[in-house]
Design a protein around this motif. Structure first.
Motif, PDB file in Angstrom:
ATOM      1  N   GLY A 249      77.305 -44.851 -38.159  1.00  0.00           N
ATOM      2  CA  GLY A 249      76.445 -43.959 -38.915  1.00  0.00           C
ATOM      3  C   GLY A 249      75.899 -42.873 -38.011  1.00  0.00           C
ATOM      4  N   ALA A 250      75.450 -41.772 -38.626  1.00  0.00           N
ATOM      5  CA  ALA A 250      74.900 -40.650 -37.856  1.00  0.00           C
ATOM      6  C   ALA A 250      73.679 -40.103 -38.583  1.00  0.00           C
ATOM      7  CB  ALA A 250      75.943 -39.557 -37.677  1.00  0.00           C
ATOM      8  N   GLY A 251      72.736 -39.589 -37.805  1.00  0.00           N
ATOM      9  CA  GLY A 251      71.548 -38.992 -38.389  1.00  0.00           C
ATOM     10  C   GLY A 251      70.680 -40.024 -39.074  1.00  0.00           C
ATOM     11  N   THR A 252      70.408 -39.814 -40.348  1.00  0.00           N
ATOM     12  CA  THR A 252      69.535 -40.714 -41.099  1.00  0.00           C
ATOM     13  C   THR A 252      70.233 -41.983 -41.561  1.00  0.00           C
ATOM     14  OG1 THR A 252      70.047 -39.506 -43.143  1.00  0.00           O
ATOM     15  CG2 THR A 252      68.102 -38.806 -41.908  1.00  0.00           C
ATOM     16  N   PHE A 253      71.536 -42.088 -41.320  1.00  0.00           N
ATOM     17  CA  PHE A 253      72.294 -43.256 -41.762  1.00  0.00           C
ATOM     18  C   PHE A 253      72.710 -44.089 -40.553  1.00  0.00           C
ATOM     19  CE2 PHE A 253      73.078 -40.050 -45.085  1.00  0.00           C
ATOM     20  CZ  PHE A 253      72.550 -40.734 -46.165  1.00  0.00           C
ATOM     21  N   SER A 254      72.565 -45.411 -40.656  1.00  0.00           N
ATOM     22  CA  SER A 254      72.859 -46.278 -39.518  1.00  0.00           C
ATOM     23  C   SER A 254      73.350 -47.636 -40.001  1.00  0.00           C
ATOM     24  CB  SER A 254      71.608 -46.449 -38.651  1.00  0.00           C
ATOM     25  OG  SER A 254      70.573 -47.073 -39.414  1.00  0.00           O
TER      26      SER A 254
ATOM     27  N   THR B 133      74.996 -37.051 -46.714  1.00  0.00           N
ATOM     28  CA  THR B 133      74.304 -35.946 -47.370  1.00  0.00           C
ATOM     29  C   THR B 133      74.535 -34.613 -46.669  1.00  0.00           C
ATOM     30  OG1 THR B 133      72.294 -36.466 -46.099  1.00  0.00           O
ATOM     31  CG2 THR B 133      72.501 -37.446 -48.302  1.00  0.00           C
ATOM     32  N   SER B 134      75.111 -34.645 -45.461  1.00  0.00           N
ATOM     33  CA  SER B 134      75.371 -33.405 -44.719  1.00  0.00           C
ATOM     34  C   SER B 134      76.322 -33.693 -43.572  1.00  0.00           C
ATOM     35  CB  SER B 134      74.063 -32.823 -44.173  1.00  0.00           C
ATOM     36  OG  SER B 134      73.546 -33.649 -43.143  1.00  0.00           O
ATOM     37  N   THR B 135      76.639 -32.657 -42.810  1.00  0.00           N
ATOM     38  CA  THR B 135      77.545 -32.801 -41.666  1.00  0.00           C
ATOM     39  C   THR B 135      76.942 -33.650 -40.560  1.00  0.00           C
ATOM     40  OG1 THR B 135      76.709 -30.754 -40.692  1.00  0.00           O
ATOM     41  CG2 THR B 135      78.646 -30.583 -42.123  1.00  0.00           C
ATOM     42  N   THR B 136      75.613 -33.765 -40.536  1.00  0.00           N
ATOM     43  CA  THR B 136      74.939 -34.538 -39.477  1.00  0.00           C
ATOM     44  C   THR B 136      74.403 -35.875 -39.952  1.00  0.00           C
ATOM     45  OG1 THR B 136      72.889 -33.316 -39.909  1.00  0.00           O
ATOM     46  CG2 THR B 136      74.325 -32.484 -38.147  1.00  0.00           C
ATOM     47  N   ASN B 137      74.337 -36.093 -41.254  1.00  0.00           N
ATOM     48  CA  ASN B 137      73.819 -37.338 -41.810  1.00  0.00           C
ATOM     49  C   ASN B 137      74.900 -37.989 -42.678  1.00  0.00           C
ATOM     50  OD1 ASN B 137      71.011 -37.006 -40.847  1.00  0.00           O
ATOM     51  ND2 ASN B 137      70.953 -35.310 -42.316  1.00  0.00           N
ATOM     52  N   ASN B 138      75.583 -38.983 -42.086  1.00  0.00           N
ATOM     53  CA  ASN B 138      76.699 -39.577 -42.819  1.00  0.00           C
ATOM     54  C   ASN B 138      77.149 -40.879 -42.177  1.00  0.00           C
ATOM     55  OD1 ASN B 138      78.750 -38.777 -40.687  1.00  0.00           O
ATOM     56  ND2 ASN B 138      78.090 -36.740 -41.363  1.00  0.00           N
ATOM     57  N   PHE B 139      77.931 -41.636 -42.927  1.00  0.00           N
ATOM     58  CA  PHE B 139      78.668 -42.788 -42.404  1.00  0.00           C
ATOM     59  C   PHE B 139      80.104 -42.352 -42.129  1.00  0.00           C
ATOM     60  CE2 PHE B 139      75.351 -45.063 -44.860  1.00  0.00           C
ATOM     61  CZ  PHE B 139      74.849 -45.865 -43.847  1.00  0.00           C
ATOM     62  N   GLN B 140      80.723 -43.012 -41.131  1.00  0.00           N
ATOM     63  CA  GLN B 140      82.087 -42.628 -40.753  1.00  0.00           C
ATOM     64  C   GLN B 140      83.046 -43.818 -40.827  1.00  0.00           C
ATOM     65  OE1 GLN B 140      79.967 -42.269 -37.468  1.00  0.00           O
ATOM     66  NE2 GLN B 140      78.771 -40.806 -38.660  1.00  0.00           N
TER      67      GLN B 140
END
Length: 488
Positions: A196-201, A158-165
């Motif tokens: 995952g990062a931020g709200t995603f894990s 959803t953003s640069t800080t909340n995402n899966f990679q």
């Protein structure tokens, strides 16, 4: 001119243009150096010691049995046409970047060209919500000079800080994923997600905390050695493996014609009616320690294995296809396919010696030559993700002549091929079933000893453990050719 009879041993020229005939030609015996410019018929046997060509192209003895799979995308996110809305950030050379490049594209009328000077990004936000439940992401890019690319990664959230990679590396020990000047299609699924990062894990079994509601996509490029030019052509959402195989699918493949594959692997696989794909080196069939023709026929006719192609000659196998000319590679593959057909083997799959599929010494594409004789080509790329996770193959495979496989399966040392890692919770078998992937496991020699090795040796005990685990997970086991038949 009219049809001419030309008898073996006849020293006469058949017309005043030498041995080139513009009319029909009827051969009742043998001849040499005859080129037919018109139609003709052969009433006796005709043997060709060299190559048989038509319009300058050497004719295959046999052709692939099926076309490569293709599935339409369920959603096109972008083809980077006018008004696509993507923007750059980070290390990008603005004067030479052109997000509406009409000079180099594969679809539509343009693509996005980005020149990266280091770590840089190509982003889009504010997308309509994307549901990736049971889906995979397929994208198409071209790298002008792959030696300047270290990683090309994709982030979805959803953003640069909340995402899966997802991470895709430029190269492995044997072959490059991204080759210079080539439009490359890559598919990544949930079984391959790196983090995952931020709200995603990801939980302990690498299951994502969410699979829908995504409005942001980022391509992250890690450049090395100067400016790295990448062309972006498409981003699509497609069904993942689970649409065809709800529990994922495993292929057990065997290289180099070792007789332990018959003596030790076959009995265990027979226990569950599992069928393998066995890639042959023709010159080694029947040698000491290698499979015999009767054993190969038993594998195919009694146990249902696919007997497929690896090499015709030992020399080409050991030196790799990349060490030979296009003509030598074509002759090798034609002879290999002819041997399979002549011996009643129905395999339509090919495994590159050493996994090397790039170019011949005179610059021809090895993949294109292979496609004349086989319906797929398997590498030994153990994945193009980070070292902490394996990127398995997707279905349908985005590159049917560059299929990913995990090689060196053993329990002798650390690495991606550890049996204990494969069978553990959160390991490759677990994610194959939970998240959907086509997991191709490659074996060479089996031994009854107490230890295997990194050179492709696995103990029967470890092999049995792996086969029992596949059965426990309830993952179907299919040959490479059978998986390729499942496309819609």
């Amino acid at each position: 001119m009219a049809a001419v009879g030309y008898t073996s041993g006849d020293p006469r020229k058949v017309n005043d243009t030498g041995d080139t005939l513009t009319g029909g030609l009827v051969l009742s015996g043998g001849g040499s150096n005859l080129t037919v410019g018109g139609s003709g018929a052969v009433t006796g046997d005709l043997s060709v010691a060299g190559r048989l060509s038509a319009a300058g192209v050497a004719l295959p003895t046999t052709f692939p049995g099926r076309r490569a799979p293709f599935r339409d995308p369920t959603r096109i996110v972008t083809h980077f046409q006018t008004g696509h809305g993507w923007a750059t950030s980070g290390g990008v050379d603005a004067p030479t970047t052109n997000l509406n490049d009409t000079t180099d594209f594969a679809k539509g009328t343009q693509a996005a060209k980005v020149v990266f000077t280091g770590n840089g990004n190509l982003d889009i936000s504010g997308l309509s919500s994307i549901d990736l439940t049971g889906k995979a992401i397929r994208f198409q890019v071209k790298v002008d000079d792959a030696s300047k690319l270290s990683q090309l990664n994709i982030r979805v959230g959803t953003s640069t800080t909340n995402n899966f990679q997802w991470q895709t590396l430029a190269s492995t020990a044997t072959s490059k994923l991204y080759r210079s000047g080539e439009w490359t299609t890559v598919t990544v699924g949930w079984a391959d997600v790196h983090g995952g990062a931020g709200t995603f894990s990801l939980d302990a079994n690498r299951v994502p905390s969410a699979t829908t509601g995504f409005t942001f996509i980022r391509f992250q490029v890690v450049a090395t050695g100067g400016n790295c030019t990448v062309h972006f052509q498409s981003v699509e959402v497609i069904d993942n493996v689970s649409a065809t195989f709800p529990n994922g699918v495993v292929s057990l493949v065997f290289d180099d014609s070792w007789d332990s594959q018959y003596a030790l692997a076959r009995p265990k696989m027979d226990q569950y009616s599992y069928r393998g794909t066995n890639y042959q080196i023709v010159e080694r069939v029947g040698q000491a320690g290698r499979l015999t023709l009767p054993q190969l026929r038993t594998l195919q006719d009694q146990s249902g294995w696919e007997i497929a192609g690896h090499a015709y000659t030992t020399a080409i196998h050991d030196s790799r296809l990349t060490a030979f000319t296009a003509r030598q590679v074509d002759d090798e593959l034609r002879n290999l396919r002819a041997w399979l057909v002549a011996n009643g083997f129905h395999g339509d799959s090919y495994a590159y010696p050493g996994g090397q599929f790039e170019s011949t010494t005179d610059g021809a594409s090895i993949e294109q030559i292979v496609s004349r004789y086989f319906s797929s080509g398997r590498t030994v790329l153990s994945g193009y993700g980070a070292s902490t996770n394996v990127l398995s193959e997707q279905y349908p495979p985005p590159r049917p002549y560059r299929i990913l496989a995990l090689s060196g399966i053993s329990d002798a040392s650390g690495g991606q091929g550890l049996v204990s890692s494969l069978v553990a919770a959160g390991g490759e078998l677990d994610t194959c079933k939970r998240l959907g992937s086509w997991l191709i496991l490659t074996f060479h020699v089996l031994t009854t000893g107490s230890t295997g090795g990194d050179d492709g040796v696995i103990t029967q005990a470890n092999f049995n453990t792996l086969i029992d685990a596949i059965n426990s997970y309830g993952i179907p086991v299919k040959t490479v050719a059978d998986v390729m038949r499942y496309y819609t």
